[in-house]
Design a protein around this motif. Sequence first.
Motif, short mmCIF file in Angstrom:
data_model
loop_
_atom_site.label_atom_id
_atom_site.label_comp_id
_atom_site.label_asym_id
_atom_site.label_seq_id
_atom_site.Cartn_x
_atom_site.Cartn_y
_atom_site.Cartn_z
N ASN A 112 42.71 40.67 45.64
CA ASN A 112 42.64 41.64 46.71
C ASN A 112 42.24 43.11 46.12
O ASN A 112 41.84 44.04 46.90
N LYS A 169 46.77 37.00 43.12
CA LYS A 169 46.30 37.50 44.72
C LYS A 169 45.99 39.19 44.39
O LYS A 169 45.16 39.64 45.05
N SER A 217 38.57 41.00 47.45
CA SER A 217 39.06 41.62 48.23
C SER A 217 40.04 40.91 49.36
O SER A 217 40.35 41.35 50.36
N ASN A 218 39.98 39.49 49.11
CA ASN A 218 40.31 38.65 50.36
C ASN A 218 41.12 37.36 49.88
O ASN A 218 40.41 36.34 49.51
#
Length: 315
Positions: free
Chosen positions: A194, A190, A270-271
Motif C-alpha cells: 500500500n 500489506k 499501492s493496492n
Amino acid sequence: MFKAKNVIRIGKGANAVLARPLSGIPLAIWAFSLTFALALGSTAAQQTPPPNPHSPPPTSVTHQMYLDMKLGTLNIHGDNAVVEALVLQRDIPITYDYVATLMRTPNAFGEGPACIVCHSSNDQLKSYRGLNLSSCEGILLGATEAPANPIVIKGEPFQSHLIQRIRNNRMPLGTPFFAPVDTDSILAVKDWINAGALNDENFTTKVLPLFVDPVAFGSETACTECHKSFRDPPSFNEVNLTSYDAIMTGAFSKTRKKQNLPGLPIVVPSNAEASPLYQRLTTSRMPPGTDPGSPADHPNTLLLMRWIEQGASCD
C-alpha cells in the motif's frame, strides 16, 4: 452399463469407458452422452482418411461431434472428458440455470457444503460478507459488507474474485482456515504494498526476509520452498520470491515471455487488496474444507469460468 462406487462403465472390452459423474450433471444425461458418443465413434481410434473438402458443412453440433469422432479427432477418455470435449471445446453456451444448480450442490467445486449455505442473502447479519449466491442478481452484485466489492467481472474469469476464491489456496499450503490474517508479518506485506511496493530499506530488512522464514505466515514452510525460481518445476506458477526484481516480475514470466508477454503481476503497487501476493496470504479456498491438494480446475469450475467468459448472462 452398471454403476459401482460412483463409477459407470459404458461399452465392452477394449472400447469400454470408465467415468465418474460430475456434480450437478444427472447420471442419466452423463451416461447418455458417453453411450451416444461411443456408438457414433467406435472406430475413432482407427486410422481414417482425411475429410473430403467437398463435403457439406455440419448441420448441428451433434453432426459435428459425429464427424469428429469418425475422423478420430475427438477422443473421450478420463473423468473430465465429456465436459472438455463436448462443451468447452465447442463453446456451448452455459446457462445461468446450470450455474444456479452449482451454487446449490454440495461438493460442486470440491469437498464441502453448497455455496448458498453460507452465502444466500445480502443481509450481512444472515450471510457471510453480505453475499447472495442464490440468484443471478446477487452474484453480479457481489459482496455488500464493507469493503463491498463485485465478485464477477464479465468476460474476465481469472480477474473475478468468485473464481479466485474457488481455485486459489491460501498460502503457505497447510495454513489453517481460521488462522488470523492480521499478523505482524501479513500486515508488513500489506503496508509495504500500500505504500507503493518500493525497493527500499523497509522491503530489504522487514519484508523480503519473511519469504524465507518457515513460520512467518502461519505454517511451517517458507514461501521460497515452493517459489524460488522462474521455472516450474521446481517453482509453482513460475513465481520467484527471492528478490525484489523477481517478485515484481510476476507469475508465468518464462512461459509468457515466449509469447512476448510480461509476467502476470502478483503485486499491484499501492493496492494490497488487488495484489495476488497479499490475497494468497489472507484468503482461504472455497468452499471451506476443500483439500488444498485437490485440482484447482474441477470441471464445474471450468464451466463456471466459461459462463463468466461468455458474459455471465442471467438468461
